[in-house]
Design a protein around this motif. Structure first.
Motif, mmCIF file in Angstrom:
data_model
loop_
_atom_site.group_PDB
_atom_site.id
_atom_site.type_symbol
_atom_site.label_atom_id
_atom_site.label_comp_id
_atom_site.label_asym_id
_atom_site.label_seq_id
_atom_site.Cartn_x
_atom_site.Cartn_y
_atom_site.Cartn_z
ATOM 1 N N LEU A 129 -27.693 -39.562 -134.813
ATOM 2 C CA LEU A 129 -29.803 -39.220 -135.694
ATOM 3 C C LEU A 129 -29.782 -37.900 -136.010
ATOM 4 O O LEU A 129 -29.415 -37.098 -136.223
ATOM 5 C CB LEU A 129 -30.256 -39.779 -133.960
ATOM 6 C CG LEU A 129 -29.478 -40.595 -132.748
ATOM 7 C CD1 LEU A 129 -30.730 -40.826 -131.632
ATOM 8 C CD2 LEU A 129 -30.333 -42.290 -134.186
ATOM 9 N N ASN A 187 -34.812 -41.120 -134.164
ATOM 10 C CA ASN A 187 -35.712 -40.655 -135.229
ATOM 11 C C ASN A 187 -36.527 -42.112 -136.576
ATOM 12 O O ASN A 187 -36.348 -41.601 -137.376
ATOM 13 C CB ASN A 187 -34.587 -39.822 -136.563
ATOM 14 C CG ASN A 187 -34.123 -38.702 -135.775
ATOM 15 O OD1 ASN A 187 -34.144 -38.616 -134.738
ATOM 16 N ND2 ASN A 187 -32.921 -39.014 -135.812
ATOM 17 N N SER A 221 -40.197 -38.275 -135.009
ATOM 18 C CA SER A 221 -39.708 -38.163 -133.118
ATOM 19 C C SER A 221 -40.416 -39.587 -132.330
ATOM 20 O O SER A 221 -40.786 -39.575 -132.702
ATOM 21 C CB SER A 221 -39.797 -37.535 -131.850
ATOM 22 O OG SER A 221 -39.502 -37.044 -131.053
ATOM 23 N N SER A 257 -32.394 -31.410 -138.803
ATOM 24 C CA SER A 257 -33.285 -31.692 -138.601
ATOM 25 C C SER A 257 -33.363 -33.255 -137.630
ATOM 26 O O SER A 257 -32.643 -34.572 -138.483
ATOM 27 C CB SER A 257 -35.396 -32.368 -139.203
ATOM 28 O OG SER A 257 -35.332 -31.588 -140.306
ATOM 29 N N GLY A 258 -33.897 -33.164 -136.169
ATOM 30 C CA GLY A 258 -34.016 -34.671 -135.568
ATOM 31 C C GLY A 258 -34.084 -34.493 -134.270
ATOM 32 O O GLY A 258 -33.335 -33.999 -133.603
ATOM 33 N N THR A 259 -33.986 -35.620 -133.677
ATOM 34 C CA THR A 259 -34.095 -35.541 -132.457
ATOM 35 C C THR A 259 -32.438 -35.314 -131.738
ATOM 36 O O THR A 259 -32.132 -35.056 -130.586
ATOM 37 C CB THR A 259 -34.185 -36.868 -131.560
ATOM 38 O OG1 THR A 259 -33.400 -37.871 -132.203
ATOM 39 C CG2 THR A 259 -36.232 -37.261 -131.246
ATOM 40 N N SER A 260 -31.391 -35.522 -132.582
ATOM 41 C CA SER A 260 -30.443 -35.145 -132.476
ATOM 42 C C SER A 260 -29.674 -33.326 -132.267
ATOM 43 O O SER A 260 -29.296 -32.778 -131.364
ATOM 44 C CB SER A 260 -29.474 -35.627 -133.234
ATOM 45 O OG SER A 260 -29.068 -36.898 -133.378
#
Lengths: 75, 444
Positions: A75, B315, B352, B387-390
């Protein structure tokens, strides 16, 4: 899903986990190929024969949940 | 839980005992035998597995029966005014091998540093909260629940990248020392100069691919959770810099994997004694779609065995266009901590995912920095901003490791509650950011 083999993950009831190999063998007898057995969490991974109408048909005694093995991504 | 660094509150004026009795049961004895022995002395017992949906049901159980048996703990809690029957069970030759011993049930109070979210609760209430799913929110401390006087925006500087500042890491004396953290992702760049001095255990669950990370995503997440400082500048980008690294490759170099490989990675991490499992991965979920019972059961089993599982919320949203999408699988499981992403202005990230399926128990639990996050990366770049919730997820994993260093005997549920309790409140909906922005402990 008839005639399409489906990869699955199955969880074994906590009380049946000592018999997880027997449960895996029952799945083999139903035509499944078993790819992994995880003993700490009581899980069986495999692929169905493809003759079932639903994965629920593979819910032999001792299996708690059975779900399709999904694809997951970064993700 | 005990910790020599924590002084307990003065609880001397508070009642110690509830009047109920806790009875230890022989775990090899069947529930049928336990019930029969209890009936012999006119005690009616209920069993927790019959009341597993709601905490309120346990309360009803105490009014409907003389006590309740928590099978998984091998403990019975008996109502007050049954001391004689309990004494008979623990002393009579025919029953004392089943009812091993008893003791008074105590009230449990929080300590100064709040390692336990049990203020004024009894042990059976605590047990109920575990069986009842997510557990209850601890009573907010009026002193610590006030908004903290912290900046409302952050930027990279010569000490640390913005995410490290935002989670208050530079004020924390903890480093994750002695804590094993598993990051299940695309593997790790084993040749990265920032990791050469670190203990790394690794395993690939991807056929025909070694653990070496040719994608970069896994190395980036590992850098955030358990990395330290950029080698050529000394600027801090990682959280738990002394934690042990367990890199499980469950996603291919192309960035994809399967549930079966991820579950195998989770089992490997548990086998190796990891306390935290960080999973910056997922699959999209439709509004109204349920969560995986299998992952949730595994996460619950992990918690019961002292392992906290943390995963990225996903995402899929485009908030600037008015689109908020549900939390991804497997973060949508109630027993997995779902992490949202925030930017350096402490706004929820445009991408998000949110608590769209909250009626089905799928909620964002906490938020962390997840926009323009600097960390280690694959060769030849060595570093990247992503960028990312990762990126948000390993911040929470790293801070969980710090908490476990601070409270080594804490349960996974206690660490879960501490993460939420310590989070910085932000003026955003809990559906988007849960309890707020994750924060490191600053006191030792």
């Amino acid at each position: 899903m008839a005639n399409i083999p489906v990869n699955f993950i199955a969880s074994v009831e906590p009380a049946s986990r000592t018999h997880i190999d027997t449960i895996a063998e029952k799945l083999r007898e139903k035509g499944c190929s078993i790819t992994n057995v995880l003993r700490i969490n009581g899980l069986i991974m495999g692929c169905s024969s493809g003759t079932e109408c639903s994965l629920e048909e593979l819910r032999v005694t001792g299996i708690l949940h059975i779900e399709e093995d999904r694809e997951v991504g970064a993700l | 839980m005990t910790n020599n660094d924590i002084m307990p509150e003065d609880n001397s004026f508070k009642p110690q005992y509830t009047g109920r009795r806790l009875v230890r049961l022989d775990r090899t004895t069947s529930m049928k035998t336990i019930a029969a022995e209890a009936e012999r002395v006119s005690l009616r017992l209920a069993f927790s597995t019959e009341y597993k949906n709601h905490e309120e049901d346990y309360v009803n159980a105490f009014s409907e029966a003389d006590g309740i048996v928590f099978e998984r703990f091998g403990v019975a809690v008996i109502n007050d005014h049954h001391e004689d029957e309990v004494s008979e069970l623990t002393k009579a030759p025919q029953s004392r091998r089943v009812f091993l011993y008893d003791e008074p049930e105590r009230y449990i109070y929080s300590l100064h540093a709040k390692p336990l979210a049990l203020t004024g609760r009894t042990l059976w209430e605590f047990i109920c909260s575990i069986f009842g799913g997510r557990g209850r929110r601890p009573t907010p401390d009026p002193e610590t629940s006030k908004p903290l006087p912290l900046p409302d925006q952050f930027s990279d500087d010569s000490d640390a990248y913005w995410g490290i500042q935002a989670v208050r890491l530079l004020g924390s004396p903890y480093t994750g020392k002695g804590v094993k953290v598993a990051i299940l992702d695309t593997g790790i760049n084993l040749a990265h100069p920032d990791f050469t001095e670190r203990y790394i255990a690794s395993k690939s669950f991807i056929t025909n691919e070694s653990v070496d990370d040719l994608n970069g995503h896994g190395t980036h997440c590992i850098g955030i959770a358990v990395g330290s400082s950029r080698g050529d500048s000394g600027i801090r980008y990682g959280v738990a810099k002394d934690a042990s690294i367990y890199a499980g490759k469950v996603l291919s170099n192309a960035g994809s994997g399967s549930d079966s490989g991820i579950l195998a990675g989770m089992e490997w991490a548990m086998e190796n004694g990891c306390k935290v499992i960080s999973m910056s991965l997922g699959a999209s979920i439709r509004a109204g779609q349920g969560y995986s019972r299998i992952y949730d059961d595994v996460a619950k089993n992990a918690q019961d065995n002292g392992v906290l599982i943390i995963a990225a919320a996903g995402n899929d949203s485009r908030r600037s266009q008015g689109l908020v999408q549900p939390i991804n699988h497997p973060a949508n499981c109630p027993n997995i901590m779902a992490v949202a992403a925030m930017d350096r202005f402490l706004e929820v990230a445009d991408f998000s995912c949110g608590s769209v399926n909250k009626e089905m128990g799928q909620r964002v639990d906490i938020a962390a920095p997840g926009v323009s996050i600097f960390s280690a990366y694959k060769d030849p770049q060595h570093y990247a901003s992503l960028s990312g919730t990762s990126m948000a997820t390993p911040f929470v994993a790293g801070i969980a490791a710090l908490l476990w260093e601070q409270f080594p005997s804490a349960s996974a549920k206690e660490i879960w509650e501490l993460l939420k309790e310590q989070a910085r409140p932000v003026m955003l909906s809990p559906d988007d950011v849960g309890s707020g922005l994750v924060q490191a402990s600053v006191k030792k």
